[in-house]
Design a protein around this motif. Sequence first.
Motif, mmCIF file in Angstrom:
data_model
loop_
_atom_site.group_PDB
_atom_site.id
_atom_site.type_symbol
_atom_site.label_atom_id
_atom_site.label_comp_id
_atom_site.label_asym_id
_atom_site.label_seq_id
_atom_site.Cartn_x
_atom_site.Cartn_y
_atom_site.Cartn_z
ATOM 1 N N GLN A 256 -4.278 -11.802 -1.247
ATOM 2 C CA GLN A 256 -4.041 -10.359 -1.213
ATOM 3 C C GLN A 256 -4.067 -9.801 -2.628
ATOM 4 O O GLN A 256 -3.555 -10.410 -3.554
ATOM 5 C CB GLN A 256 -2.696 -10.049 -0.564
ATOM 6 N N ARG A 257 -4.691 -8.632 -2.780
ATOM 7 C CA ARG A 257 -4.743 -7.954 -4.072
ATOM 8 C C ARG A 257 -4.672 -6.451 -3.877
ATOM 9 O O ARG A 257 -4.969 -5.945 -2.810
ATOM 10 C CB ARG A 257 -5.976 -8.284 -4.892
ATOM 11 N N ASN A 258 -4.279 -5.799 -4.962
ATOM 12 C CA ASN A 258 -4.219 -4.342 -4.931
ATOM 13 C C ASN A 258 -5.557 -3.747 -5.345
ATOM 14 O O ASN A 258 -6.306 -4.335 -6.111
ATOM 15 C CB ASN A 258 -3.145 -3.815 -5.891
ATOM 16 N N ARG A 259 -5.811 -2.579 -4.803
ATOM 17 C CA ARG A 259 -6.985 -1.787 -5.174
ATOM 18 C C ARG A 259 -6.541 -0.338 -5.279
ATOM 19 O O ARG A 259 -5.888 0.175 -4.379
ATOM 20 C CB ARG A 259 -8.072 -1.924 -4.116
ATOM 21 N N GLY B 188 0.835 -1.196 0.000
ATOM 22 C CA GLY B 188 0.000 0.000 0.000
ATOM 23 C C GLY B 188 0.866 1.241 0.000
ATOM 24 O O GLY B 188 1.947 1.268 0.581
ATOM 25 N N ARG C 181 -7.244 3.179 -4.728
ATOM 26 C CA ARG C 181 -8.197 3.942 -3.914
ATOM 27 C C ARG C 181 -8.557 5.250 -4.592
ATOM 28 O O ARG C 181 -9.680 5.706 -4.505
ATOM 29 C CB ARG C 181 -7.621 4.216 -2.534
ATOM 30 N N ARG D 210 -5.554 -5.167 -0.263
ATOM 31 C CA ARG D 210 -6.760 -5.796 0.285
ATOM 32 C C ARG D 210 -6.516 -7.268 0.515
ATOM 33 O O ARG D 210 -5.761 -7.903 -0.198
ATOM 34 C CB ARG D 210 -7.917 -5.645 -0.696
ATOM 35 N N LYS D 211 -7.203 -7.792 1.502
ATOM 36 C CA LYS D 211 -7.116 -9.222 1.785
ATOM 37 C C LYS D 211 -8.518 -9.804 1.675
ATOM 38 O O LYS D 211 -9.435 -9.388 2.385
ATOM 39 C CB LYS D 211 -6.542 -9.453 3.184
ATOM 40 N N ASP D 212 -8.689 -10.761 0.743
ATOM 41 C CA ASP D 212 -9.986 -11.404 0.557
ATOM 42 C C ASP D 212 -10.261 -12.380 1.700
ATOM 43 O O ASP D 212 -9.361 -12.719 2.481
ATOM 44 C CB ASP D 212 -10.020 -12.159 -0.777
ATOM 45 N N ASP D 213 -11.494 -12.857 1.765
ATOM 46 C CA ASP D 213 -11.881 -13.807 2.818
ATOM 47 C C ASP D 213 -11.031 -15.064 2.802
ATOM 48 O O ASP D 213 -10.779 -15.666 3.845
ATOM 49 C CB ASP D 213 -13.362 -14.194 2.679
ATOM 50 N N ALA E 240 -4.078 0.538 -2.290
ATOM 51 C CA ALA E 240 -4.317 -0.153 -1.020
ATOM 52 C C ALA E 240 -4.085 -1.638 -1.241
ATOM 53 O O ALA E 240 -4.224 -2.152 -2.350
ATOM 54 C CB ALA E 240 -5.742 0.093 -0.541
#
Length: 166
Positions: free
Chosen positions: A127-130, A36, A132, A120-123, A118
């Motif tokens: 992990q992936r980027n977003r 991030g 913002r 992000r961590k999925d359920d 950012a």
Amino acid sequence: MGKLTDILAASGGSGDDFNDAWNSTTAADDFAPLPGGTYVCRVESGELDTSRKGTPGYKLTFAVLEGEYAGRKVWHDCWLTPAALSQSKRDLAKLGIDTPGKMELPLPPGIRASVQVALRKDDDGTQRNRVRRFDVVGIDTPTPDDFAPKTPAADADGSPIEGGEA
């Protein structure tokens, strides 16, 4: 299907050289998401797209220009649904896309942006980027292509000059 020795011979190499290189090379790691933070990027492309589930969108590709992660890419989807349209219009307007028809045209080259990414961590733990947010911070002059056709030179009123090149 060709043989490796034939392909290597056609390029001037030998099987022994390639085998030595293969045996002494460590395989590259898979790319992990970017940490991030805020990155200086170039907008590489923008194009209409559809998600796997059929949601219409406009996908932006940003390439990091500076620092440790130079050359890495991050993507931003502007969804063209009623629920997301106000945010998509905001983001697309930053790139000069102020009508639906402009989404079908290529973006001008050299758009430089400050991109806030950012992690992000999925359920499931992936992990992936977003992206913002992003802000256009300038337009870089494209590097001239030495192989591009020459355009005729023009005088002050725009008329071509006979035999001239720009």
